[in-house]
Each structure stands twice: as C-alpha cells, then as structure tokens.
Scaffold this active site. Structure first.
Site, PDB file in Angstrom:
ATOM      1  N   HIS A  21      38.515  41.940  32.922  1.00  0.00           N
ATOM      2  CA  HIS A  21      38.628  40.377  33.585  1.00  0.00           C
ATOM      3  C   HIS A  21      39.317  40.015  32.658  1.00  0.00           C
ATOM      4  CE1 HIS A  21      36.199  41.818  37.453  1.00  0.00           C
ATOM      5  NE2 HIS A  21      36.051  42.914  36.895  1.00  0.00           N
ATOM      6  N   ASP A 120      38.341  34.086  38.983  1.00  0.00           N
ATOM      7  CA  ASP A 120      37.628  35.259  38.988  1.00  0.00           C
ATOM      8  C   ASP A 120      36.728  35.399  40.752  1.00  0.00           C
ATOM      9  OD1 ASP A 120      37.850  38.252  38.482  1.00  0.00           O
ATOM     10  OD2 ASP A 120      37.714  37.783  36.819  1.00  0.00           O
TER      11      ASP A 120
END
Length: 339
Positions: A21, A120
C-alpha cells in the site's frame, strides 16, 4: 475535484501500514507533486525510512510526516508493517493504526491549508475527523476494480445480504457481466485471520458512504465492465489511476554480477518457457507450505526462478535453507534457479 487545476492543492496522503500500500500511495504522491500540488505523506518512521529517495525536482513538494505508532498489547516492539508479522497478529497492527487518530487529527488541525486527504481502507474514523475539519475524503483502493466491485455494494452494505462465509463463494448479483470472481471457502477463512473486532468490510462501508471520490488501481483497457459497475453502485466519481508499476528509472543492471549470471541462464532457455515464483514482501508462508510449494514446482518439470525469503518473524535459528525441502536443490539444479 480537478487535480489538473493550476491552483496548488495541499493534500494529505495516508496509506495502510503495508508496503504493498505504501509504495502505490507514494507513486500517486509523486504524480500529484509533478502537477505542482503540495503533498504531506503521513506514515510511521520505519515505513518512511524504507521509501526510495525522491527525485530532486519533487523534494520541495512532498513532505514526509512521521506518526509514532502507539503501543498495543500483542504487537511486538518495533513492528510497524504487515511484512513483519504473521497474519494472525495483523489485528494488533490495526488496533495500533486506529490509535493514530489523535496524531493525525492534530496534524490536520495544525495544517488548515489541507482540504483533501487521500487515504486507505483502514481509517474509518477519518470520517469523523474530516467532517469536523471540513476536509474532503478520497478513498484510494490499491485493489483491482473487480475486487472492489465484488466486495462492496451499498445495498449489500446497508442490508447485510451476505452474512455467512458461503455467501462470499458466489459471484454477487450486481456484477452483471460474465465473470467467475468469488472466494473459495478456505480463502475466505484465511482472510478472516487478519480481521480485527471491526472488520475490513465495516471499515470500508463507513468510508465509501462518506468519501467524495473512489480511486482504484486499474484502467479501462483492463477492466471496463468492473469500472462501470463501480460507478453504478456507488454513485460517486470512480477514478482509475492505472496499474502503478514500480519505476525503473535509476536502475542499472549492467554492473550487477548477479543479473549477468541470471541473464545468461535465461538466454539459454526457450522463449516463454520459464516461470517465476515470488511472493513479494507481504506474504510469508510457513515452512510446511513452502515445502508444498517446492513439491509443486518440482512436479511441474518446468524451468523456473524461485525467490525464497525467510519470514522475519520465524525463530532466529532457522535459516532460509530451512524453508526448502532437503534434496530439492539437487533434484532441480538442471532446470531451476533459487534466489
């Protein structure tokens, strides 16, 4: 929300604590910085230290803001990312991540120029913080459009039509194009091992019902139907950001002796005959599963390159060689390379 505007935007960027990520969020940050926007990239010190050095032309537009990861019982000292943990301990990292709310909120209060945060799947609590401070949320999912469409329909989120594990083993009705995207039962069970008391689906539900834009790691050339479904079911702008491959700039293979040997070995094989096995930085199999993988590679009888990495959380006395079955290297030495 036009990122190509000539007016400089001040944007906070907040990825989940996993390198799969962290890196894509950095790629997006660099792209926006190239457009002249001011980026504040927030993560923990250890994860920030792992990032590559920024190109000189972007350094004035990207600031790295370290957030100290709070202590949580069950999380080993010094751990700041999923790559340092077995999957069963990831829930403790999520609990620590949730405790970053205070530090992140304080940074945003001290930075009134920030009116946008790209975040996120994990920080469902950002909705409350952003509402208080008048900041718009952009949810960037590093998953494909197909995966996003499989998981999340507002009717499913509100009505909770999928209640059992078996419900996730069939293609959902809203994915109205030919596909076979669904979990195997054992895959869903494995996914549950990394769930906190607040599930990933609950976190994303809260975010999707409150964000202004959904950005996904995809493109229309690859997933036109899935992107269309996402736009239809969420009724917010869906922005495909491309596949965000790692940059190859600055990599010099010519002077690498290992690469020379590997290239010579590859050149000795027929075109499209070698398969490559690597699980990346996040997936760490047990020794037993690594042995099963080795037996599968051996039974394939195909030329291969296999990258073997020792999980960081296994016992110190175990070596990388322990992850490979005895005698495997000798049996496959004529057709494979282990790195």
């Amino acid at each position: 929300m036009d990122f190509s505007t000539k007016k400089q935007l001040h944007i906070a960027v907040f990825p989940w604590l996993a390198y799969g990520h962290i890196a894509p969020f950095l790629h997006v940050s660099q792209f926006l910085a190239q457009k002249g926007h001011r980026i504040y990239y927030l993560s923990t010190p250890k994860n920030i230290s792992r990032l590559p050095v920024l190109p000189p032309n972007l350094r004035s537009n990207i600031s790295f803001i370290p957030l100290s990861l709070p202590h949580v019982d069950g999380l080993p000292p010094g751990v700041e990312s999923t790559s340092e943990l077995p999957i069963q301990k990831v829930p403790f990292l999520k609990k620590a991540h949730d405790k970053l709310e205070t530090q992140l909120a304080e940074f945003l209060r001290r930075s009134p120029q920030v009116k946008l945060i790209i975040h996120d799947f994990c920080p469902y609590w950002l909705v409350h913080v952003a509402t208080q401070l008048g900041i718009s949320l952009v949810f960037f999912s590093i998953l494909s459009a197909s995966t996003n469409a499989f998981f999340r329909s507002p009717s499913d989120m509100l009505g909770k039509t999928r209640r059992s594990a078996e419900d996730f083993t069939v293609v959902p009705v809203w994915m109205d194009y030919p596909n076979n995207i669904a979990f195997k039962l054992h895959e869903w069970a494995s996914h549950q091992e990394c769930e906190d008391t607040i599930s990933d689906l609950e976190r994303v539900e809260t975010i999707l019902l409150n964000c202004k834009i959904l950005a996904v790691r995809s493109c229309y050339e690859l997933e036109p139907e899935a992107l269309s479904v996402l736009s239809k079911i969420h009724q917010i702008p869906v922005v495909p950001l491309g596949l965000l491959p790692p940059s190859l700039s600055g990599i010099e293979d010519e002077g690498d002796e290992n690469w020379e040997a590997l290239k010579k070995w590859l050149d000795s094989k027929q075109d499209k005959s070698v398969f490559y096995v690597a699980l990346g930085s996040e997936v760490c199999l047990s020794r037993e599963l690594m042995h099963e993988l080795a037996y599968g590679i051996e039974k394939s009888e195909l030329p291969f390159i296999w990258v073997v990495r020792k999980p960081p959380f296994v016992e110190a006395e175990q070596s990388v060689e322990d992850m490979i079955p005895p005698g495997f290297e000798e049996r496959v030495s004529d057709r494979g390379l282990i790195v």
